[in-house]
Design a protein around this motif. Structure first.
Motif, PDB file in Angstrom:
ATOM      1  N   ALA A 111      -3.461 -11.638  -7.274  1.00 46.97           N
ATOM      2  CA  ALA A 111      -2.343 -11.781  -6.328  1.00 46.97           C
ATOM      3  C   ALA A 111      -2.764 -11.186  -4.994  1.00 46.97           C
ATOM      4  O   ALA A 111      -3.082  -9.998  -4.907  1.00 46.97           O
ATOM      5  CB  ALA A 111      -1.109 -11.076  -6.868  1.00 46.97           C
ATOM      6  N   ASP A 112      -2.771 -11.998  -3.940  1.00 42.58           N
ATOM      7  CA  ASP A 112      -3.328 -11.545  -2.665  1.00 42.58           C
ATOM      8  C   ASP A 112      -2.278 -11.233  -1.603  1.00 42.58           C
ATOM      9  O   ASP A 112      -2.611 -11.014  -0.438  1.00 42.58           O
ATOM     10  CB  ASP A 112      -4.313 -12.583  -2.117  1.00 42.58           C
ATOM     11  CG  ASP A 112      -3.633 -13.900  -1.728  1.00 42.58           C
ATOM     12  OD1 ASP A 112      -2.400 -14.021  -1.880  1.00 42.58           O
ATOM     13  OD2 ASP A 112      -4.356 -14.819  -1.260  1.00 42.58           O
ATOM     14  N   PHE A 113      -0.995 -11.176  -1.994  1.00 43.89           N
ATOM     15  CA  PHE A 113       0.040 -10.900  -1.002  1.00 43.89           C
ATOM     16  C   PHE A 113       0.380  -9.410  -1.003  1.00 43.89           C
ATOM     17  O   PHE A 113       0.089  -8.682  -1.957  1.00 43.89           O
ATOM     18  CB  PHE A 113       1.283 -11.759  -1.235  1.00 43.89           C
ATOM     19  CG  PHE A 113       1.748 -11.833  -2.666  1.00 43.89           C
ATOM     20  CD1 PHE A 113       2.797 -11.058  -3.121  1.00 43.89           C
ATOM     21  CD2 PHE A 113       1.136 -12.709  -3.553  1.00 43.89           C
ATOM     22  CE1 PHE A 113       3.237 -11.128  -4.429  1.00 43.89           C
ATOM     23  CE2 PHE A 113       1.573 -12.796  -4.869  1.00 43.89           C
ATOM     24  CZ  PHE A 113       2.615 -11.998  -5.315  1.00 43.89           C
ATOM     25  N   ALA A 162       8.383 -21.180   2.849  1.00 44.54           N
ATOM     26  CA  ALA A 162       7.542 -21.462   1.681  1.00 44.54           C
ATOM     27  C   ALA A 162       7.100 -22.916   1.592  1.00 44.54           C
ATOM     28  O   ALA A 162       6.393 -23.275   0.642  1.00 44.54           O
ATOM     29  CB  ALA A 162       8.294 -21.077   0.407  1.00 44.54           C
ATOM     30  N   GLY A 163       7.504 -23.753   2.532  1.00 43.07           N
ATOM     31  CA  GLY A 163       7.124 -25.156   2.474  1.00 43.07           C
ATOM     32  C   GLY A 163       7.600 -25.799   1.186  1.00 43.07           C
ATOM     33  O   GLY A 163       8.743 -25.617   0.760  1.00 43.07           O
ATOM     34  N   ASP A 164       6.698 -26.539   0.540  1.00 41.22           N
ATOM     35  CA  ASP A 164       7.016 -27.196  -0.729  1.00 41.22           C
ATOM     36  C   ASP A 164       6.591 -26.363  -1.934  1.00 41.22           C
ATOM     37  O   ASP A 164       6.539 -26.862  -3.066  1.00 41.22           O
ATOM     38  CB  ASP A 164       6.331 -28.569  -0.803  1.00 41.22           C
ATOM     39  CG  ASP A 164       6.844 -29.534   0.258  1.00 41.22           C
ATOM     40  OD1 ASP A 164       8.044 -29.454   0.581  1.00 41.22           O
ATOM     41  OD2 ASP A 164       6.034 -30.344   0.761  1.00 41.22           O
ATOM     42  N   GLY A 165       6.287 -25.089  -1.702  1.00 47.64           N
ATOM     43  CA  GLY A 165       5.864 -24.218  -2.788  1.00 47.64           C
ATOM     44  C   GLY A 165       6.915 -24.093  -3.874  1.00 47.64           C
ATOM     45  O   GLY A 165       8.106 -24.289  -3.640  1.00 47.64           O
ATOM     46  N   ARG A 166       6.457 -23.746  -5.071  1.00 45.46           N
ATOM     47  CA  ARG A 166       7.346 -23.671  -6.226  1.00 45.46           C
ATOM     48  C   ARG A 166       7.331 -22.265  -6.815  1.00 45.46           C
ATOM     49  O   ARG A 166       6.346 -21.528  -6.683  1.00 45.46           O
ATOM     50  CB  ARG A 166       6.942 -24.703  -7.276  1.00 45.46           C
ATOM     51  CG  ARG A 166       6.838 -26.125  -6.723  1.00 45.46           C
ATOM     52  CD  ARG A 166       6.492 -27.129  -7.794  1.00 45.46           C
ATOM     53  NE  ARG A 166       7.655 -27.464  -8.604  1.00 45.46           N
ATOM     54  CZ  ARG A 166       8.566 -28.369  -8.273  1.00 45.46           C
ATOM     55  NH1 ARG A 166       8.469 -29.054  -7.141  1.00 45.46           N
ATOM     56  NH2 ARG A 166       9.585 -28.618  -9.071  1.00 45.46           N
ATOM     57  N   LEU A 245       8.830  -9.958   2.804  1.00 38.04           N
ATOM     58  CA  LEU A 245       9.480 -11.154   2.271  1.00 38.04           C
ATOM     59  C   LEU A 245       8.866 -12.425   2.841  1.00 38.04           C
ATOM     60  O   LEU A 245       8.681 -13.416   2.125  1.00 38.04           O
ATOM     61  CB  LEU A 245      10.982 -11.101   2.585  1.00 38.04           C
ATOM     62  CG  LEU A 245      11.770  -9.962   1.926  1.00 38.04           C
ATOM     63  CD1 LEU A 245      13.226  -9.998   2.374  1.00 38.04           C
ATOM     64  CD2 LEU A 245      11.675 -10.034   0.409  1.00 38.04           C
ATOM     65  N   VAL A 246       8.558 -12.402   4.113  1.00 41.41           N
ATOM     66  CA  VAL A 246       7.925 -13.554   4.751  1.00 41.41           C
ATOM     67  C   VAL A 246       6.538 -13.796   4.142  1.00 41.41           C
ATOM     68  O   VAL A 246       6.133 -14.945   3.897  1.00 41.41           O
ATOM     69  CB  VAL A 246       7.833 -13.333   6.274  1.00 41.41           C
ATOM     70  CG1 VAL A 246       6.936 -14.390   6.931  1.00 41.41           C
ATOM     71  CG2 VAL A 246       9.232 -13.377   6.898  1.00 41.41           C
ATOM     72  N   ASP A 247       5.827 -12.717   3.874  1.00 34.37           N
ATOM     73  CA  ASP A 247       4.502 -12.818   3.252  1.00 34.37           C
ATOM     74  C   ASP A 247       4.612 -13.383   1.839  1.00 34.37           C
ATOM     75  O   ASP A 247       3.756 -14.166   1.415  1.00 34.37           O
ATOM     76  CB  ASP A 247       3.854 -11.433   3.242  1.00 34.37           C
ATOM     77  CG  ASP A 247       2.436 -11.461   2.700  1.00 34.37           C
ATOM     78  OD1 ASP A 247       1.614 -12.232   3.231  1.00 34.37           O
ATOM     79  OD2 ASP A 247       2.151 -10.723   1.740  1.00 34.37           O
ATOM     80  N   VAL A 248       5.649 -13.000   1.103  1.00 35.46           N
ATOM     81  CA  VAL A 248       5.867 -13.554  -0.233  1.00 35.46           C
ATOM     82  C   VAL A 248       6.098 -15.055  -0.158  1.00 35.46           C
ATOM     83  O   VAL A 248       5.540 -15.828  -0.943  1.00 35.46           O
ATOM     84  CB  VAL A 248       7.054 -12.856  -0.931  1.00 35.46           C
ATOM     85  CG1 VAL A 248       7.493 -13.644  -2.160  1.00 35.46           C
ATOM     86  CG2 VAL A 248       6.684 -11.435  -1.326  1.00 35.46           C
ATOM     87  N   ILE A 252       4.155 -18.077  -1.962  1.00 35.77           N
ATOM     88  CA  ILE A 252       4.782 -19.167  -2.718  1.00 35.77           C
ATOM     89  C   ILE A 252       4.257 -20.504  -2.220  1.00 35.77           C
ATOM     90  O   ILE A 252       3.949 -21.404  -3.008  1.00 35.77           O
ATOM     91  CB  ILE A 252       6.315 -19.087  -2.593  1.00 35.77           C
ATOM     92  CG1 ILE A 252       6.841 -17.861  -3.353  1.00 35.77           C
ATOM     93  CG2 ILE A 252       6.969 -20.366  -3.125  1.00 35.77           C
ATOM     94  CD1 ILE A 252       8.309 -17.570  -3.112  1.00 35.77           C
ATOM     95  N   GLY A 253       4.142 -20.634  -0.907  1.00 39.80           N
ATOM     96  CA  GLY A 253       3.608 -21.863  -0.333  1.00 39.80           C
ATOM     97  C   GLY A 253       2.188 -22.156  -0.788  1.00 39.80           C
ATOM     98  O   GLY A 253       1.779 -23.326  -0.866  1.00 39.80           O
ATOM     99  N   ARG A 254       1.430 -21.098  -1.114  1.00 39.40           N
ATOM    100  CA  ARG A 254       0.055 -21.267  -1.611  1.00 39.40           C
ATOM    101  C   ARG A 254       0.012 -21.449  -3.121  1.00 39.40           C
ATOM    102  O   ARG A 254      -1.067 -21.547  -3.708  1.00 39.40           O
ATOM    103  CB  ARG A 254      -0.797 -20.048  -1.223  1.00 39.40           C
ATOM    104  CG  ARG A 254      -0.940 -19.835   0.265  1.00 39.40           C
ATOM    105  CD  ARG A 254      -2.064 -18.834   0.593  1.00 39.40           C
ATOM    106  NE  ARG A 254      -1.873 -17.526  -0.005  1.00 39.40           N
ATOM    107  CZ  ARG A 254      -1.153 -16.551   0.518  1.00 39.40           C
ATOM    108  NH1 ARG A 254      -0.480 -16.761   1.655  1.00 39.40           N
ATOM    109  NH2 ARG A 254      -1.060 -15.369  -0.071  1.00 39.40           N
ATOM    110  N   GLY A 255       1.175 -21.455  -3.770  1.00 44.48           N
ATOM    111  CA  GLY A 255       1.239 -21.718  -5.203  1.00 44.48           C
ATOM    112  C   GLY A 255       1.031 -20.512  -6.094  1.00 44.48           C
ATOM    113  O   GLY A 255       0.860 -20.652  -7.313  1.00 44.48           O
ATOM    114  N   LEU A 256       1.103 -19.290  -5.539  1.00 43.24           N
ATOM    115  CA  LEU A 256       0.773 -18.103  -6.323  1.00 43.24           C
ATOM    116  C   LEU A 256       1.879 -17.649  -7.268  1.00 43.24           C
ATOM    117  O   LEU A 256       1.631 -16.803  -8.131  1.00 43.24           O
ATOM    118  CB  LEU A 256       0.400 -16.951  -5.384  1.00 43.24           C
ATOM    119  CG  LEU A 256      -0.882 -17.161  -4.569  1.00 43.24           C
ATOM    120  CD1 LEU A 256      -1.209 -15.923  -3.766  1.00 43.24           C
ATOM    121  CD2 LEU A 256      -2.056 -17.510  -5.477  1.00 43.24           C
TER     122      LEU A 256
END
Length: 300
Positions: A111-113, A162-166, A245-248, A252-256
């Motif tokens: 986890a890199d955030f 988060a874009g389209d992240g899930r 929170l913004v970093d999280v 999410i946007g990167r799929g992590l």
């Protein structure tokens, strides 16, 4: 020997104790708490109370006993967790506990955030201690979102960068059930479980589910990170935490936080709680005054 839950009056800790009480005699459970008065309902059930504070290492020397199975629920104060956890690990080692289970973060060392940083340090401290361990790498609680439905309903929008992240979230009670299973079962020493919901959802799908549960029009608005930061700070979120929170959301946007590997369902022996069910419970909750007012609309 006792099963010991730290932070036992917190939202997760109390759920873990409640779950344990369904299979373990109350006298074999110990709750480590800062506020003994707040723990009175647990004491009334027969649960042992041990008063200690992560920030006061001297109070932790009596928190654990040889042979205890201990759940270290991570501290809630970002930026202070490493010294707090260091104190707990030291006390657990000195006592000779039989197991130290730790609630970390999904992805562990990968986890890199920013929010993951203290969890990664804590896992390394536990490994270096030589204690028998179990890592419970918790994904997101669905309640992280449903606890803040009021503003979503007021503005008719879910806002994120988060874009389209899930997000493969699960209910907090699911994670509590997993912790209880690890503390009462066998074969978990040395294991690292990646815990997450069975289904990963997008913020657009989350908005759709909120709309369905409330009958209000709700949309998902993806905004740039800088804009989201401004919105959060404007809403009263302290700037450093807004940045986290913004970093999280970027993670999410990167799929992590989308991984749905099934560890959580396997530990609890059932499917994880669906997103729609947790949203419906939040909307119907008797303590959700802000939600109810927003659903009713202006002038209600």
């Amino acid at each position: 020997m006792s099963i010991v839950v730290t932070g036992a009056t917190g939202e997760l800790g109390r759920l873990v104790v409640d779950r344990l009480l369904t299979t373990v005699p109350a006298g074999e459970i110990a709750a480590v708490v800062r506020n003994e008065e707040k723990a009175a309902p647990l004491a009334a059930l027969g649960v042992g109370i041990r008063v200690a504070d992560y920030d006061r290492p001297e109070t932790l020397k009596d928190a654990f006993r040889a042979g205890d199975r201990v759940l270290l629920i991570s501290g809630s104060e970002v930026g202070r967790r490493v010294p707090q956890h260091t104190a707990v690990i030291g006390a657990a080692k000195a006592a000779g506990v039989a197991q130290l289970a730790y609630t970390g973060i999904l992805g562990g060392p990968d986890a890199d955030f920013e929010l993951a940083a203290e969890h990664k340090v804590t896992e390394r401290l536990i490994l270096d201690s030589g204690l028998p361990y179990t890592f419970l790498r918790n994904g997101w609680y669905t309640e992280n979102y449903t606890a803040h439905l009021g503003p979503v309903l007021e503005h008719g929008a879910v806002v994120a960068n988060a874009g389209d992240g899930r997000v493969a979230s699960a209910a907090r009670a699911d994670y509590a059930a997993a912790a209880a299973a690890v503390l009462t079962g066998e074969g978990h020493i040395g294991a690292a479980y990646e815990l997450s919901g069975d289904v990963a959802w997008s913020f657009a799908e989350y908005a759709e589910q909120v709309a369905k549960a409330t009958g209000k029009e709700i949309v998902y608005r993806h905004v740039p990170a800088a804009t989201h930061q401004e919105i959060l700070v404007g809403a009263g979120v302290p700037e450093p935490f807004a940045a986290i929170l913004v970093d999280v959301d970027a993670a999410i946007g990167r799929g992590l936080l989308a991984g749905a590997g099934g560890d959580l369902a396997r530990l609890i022996g059932r499917p994880t709680t669906p997103l729609a069910e947790t949203i419906a419970a939040a909307v119907a909750g008797t303590d959700s005054t802000a939600v109810a007012a927003a659903v009713a609309g202006p002038g209600a």
